[in-house]
Enzyme design. Structure first.
Site, PDB file in Angstrom:
ATOM      1  N   LYS A  56      66.097  33.342  15.574  1.00 58.19           N
ATOM      2  CA  LYS A  56      64.648  33.176  15.368  1.00 58.19           C
ATOM      3  C   LYS A  56      64.366  32.753  13.927  1.00 58.19           C
ATOM      4  O   LYS A  56      63.536  31.877  13.667  1.00 58.19           O
ATOM      5  CB  LYS A  56      63.917  34.486  15.699  1.00 58.19           C
ATOM      6  CG  LYS A  56      63.880  34.780  17.197  1.00 58.19           C
ATOM      7  CD  LYS A  56      63.510  36.221  17.500  1.00 58.19           C
ATOM      8  CE  LYS A  56      63.684  36.531  18.986  1.00 58.19           C
ATOM      9  NZ  LYS A  56      63.572  37.953  19.317  1.00 58.19           N
ATOM     10  N   GLN A 100      62.386  43.663  16.205  1.00 55.63           N
ATOM     11  CA  GLN A 100      63.344  43.389  17.282  1.00 55.63           C
ATOM     12  C   GLN A 100      63.536  44.630  18.159  1.00 55.63           C
ATOM     13  O   GLN A 100      63.803  45.715  17.654  1.00 55.63           O
ATOM     14  CB  GLN A 100      64.686  42.938  16.674  1.00 55.63           C
ATOM     15  CG  GLN A 100      65.732  42.560  17.687  1.00 55.63           C
ATOM     16  CD  GLN A 100      65.364  41.347  18.550  1.00 55.63           C
ATOM     17  OE1 GLN A 100      64.776  40.385  18.080  1.00 55.63           O
ATOM     18  NE2 GLN A 100      65.674  41.413  19.827  1.00 55.63           N
ATOM     19  N   ASP A 123      54.386  38.493  18.361  1.00 55.40           N
ATOM     20  CA  ASP A 123      55.294  38.758  19.483  1.00 55.40           C
ATOM     21  C   ASP A 123      54.553  39.453  20.638  1.00 55.40           C
ATOM     22  O   ASP A 123      55.142  39.753  21.674  1.00 55.40           O
ATOM     23  CB  ASP A 123      56.447  39.641  18.975  1.00 55.40           C
ATOM     24  CG  ASP A 123      57.679  39.555  19.863  1.00 55.40           C
ATOM     25  OD1 ASP A 123      57.839  38.540  20.565  1.00 55.40           O
ATOM     26  OD2 ASP A 123      58.493  40.506  19.853  1.00 55.40           O
TER      27      ASP A 123
END
Ligand code: NAP
Length: 293
Positions: A56, A100, A123
């Site tokens: 990413k 994450q 996200d």
């Protein structure tokens, strides 16, 4: 009659989305002197998570965005982790935050997600973003679900009035993609590990979204002939949650692994980070954004 599904290429659409995000990022930098910045937060050293985060960050840099990485030891406390996220939420040089998943069993992941400022939740993991997704309001989508919706839209898949079956109900994938489908007027059914007679339910689907987390868990017999099948799964060896070969003989449209949902997820993350920066910096007209395409 033998049938072969058309393959839905996510790589090409993702590449175009990233190009568009890069153009917007360059324009933001030119106007404000600030490059859009994504902060990534990783707890521990799980090899798959390390790889995902590195990928990413690389994609960000290649598209002209900045990335900032916060690596925390597996032993980090809940208070320390929330402290790190809160400080990124307050930092004007950071426009998007990605924590994450998973963070580790001793930590309350949900509480940590909630420390992400909603305007930086690129996200789409906060309760605020979930509510926006479910009401079709302006907000950032979870990235894989947002990418799936764009892929469906790109292939002109009609959703209104059609039966959509989502296999999986995780907070990052199954639940939000179902909400986005519902917001598009699909008739949505969720399946999970307690669903009785799964094939009889999935065979009802015009649009079947599979996010089970088990390699090749679904196959041709689960699919109604001609259905649209989206395989969100990813496992080592480039295997999805759907058995591609048997699915291809039943479906009308089918995503490959790799090259389907995976690249769309990263492209959605970059697009949403640039959009977050545009809004926070007051640069460019903000693009109306419901995450659903
Ligand atoms: P997860 O948190 O493990 O959730 C799996 C879901 O599948 C759960 O809701 C579970 O039901 C359900 N399930 C498990 N076994 C089942 C069965 N036999 N029949 C029906 N349902 C069953 O997984 P996730 O995080 O959503 O990830 C799903 C997949 O997507 C994984 O393969 C992952 O690698 C992939 N993924 C891809 C991307 C991408 O960008 N492409 C991003 C994230 C994840 P219960 O709720 O009852 O336990």
């Amino acid at each position: 009659m033998s049938r072969t599904a058309r393959v839905m290429d996510g790589s090409d659409l993702a590449r175009r989305m990233v190009e568009r995000a890069a153009e917007r990022a360059a324009e933001i930098s030119r106007r404000t002197g600030q490059r859009p910045c994504l902060a990534t937060v990783l707890v521990g050293e799980d090899p798959a998570s390390v790889t995902y985060v590195r990928m990413k960050r690389n994609r960000c840099e290649r598209a002209g965005l900045r990335s900032r990485h916060v690596a925390l030891p597996a032993s980090v406390t809940q208070a320390e982790l929330i402290g790190a996220i809160t400080s990124l939420s307050r930092d004007p040089d950071v426009h998007g935050i990605l924590l994450q998943h998973p963070v580790g069993p001793h930590l309350d992941e949900r509480a940590t997600f909630e420390a992400i400022a909603p305007e930086k939740d690129v996200d789409g993991v906060t309760t605020h973003s979930f509510a926006a997704m479910s009401f079709g309001l302006d907000g950032f989508a979870s990235c894989a679900p947002g990418g799936i919706m764009r892929l469906l839209e790109h292939h002109d898949v009609e959703l209104a009035g059609r039966r959509a079956v989502v296999v999986g109900r995780s907070a990052i994938l199954g639940k939000p993609v179902g909400m986005l489908l519902l917001a598009r007027d699909a008739t949505v059914t969720y399946c999970h590990s307690r669903t009785a007679d799964l094939p009889s339910v999935t065979r009802e689907a015009d649009v079947l979204i599979v996010a089970v987390g088990r390699p090749r868990a679904l196959h041709g017999d689960h699919i109604r002939p001609g259905a649209v099948v989206i395989d969100a799964g990813y496992h080592p060896g480039n295997v999805g949650d759907v058995d591609f070969d048997s699915a291809r003989r039943r479906a009308g449209l089918l995503t490959p692994v790799p090259g389907g949902v995976g690249p769309m997820t990263i492209a959605t993350l970059l697009t949403q980070t640039v959009e977050a920066a545009a809004r926070q910096l007051g640069a460019l007209g903000a693009e109306a954004y419901t995450g659903a395409g």
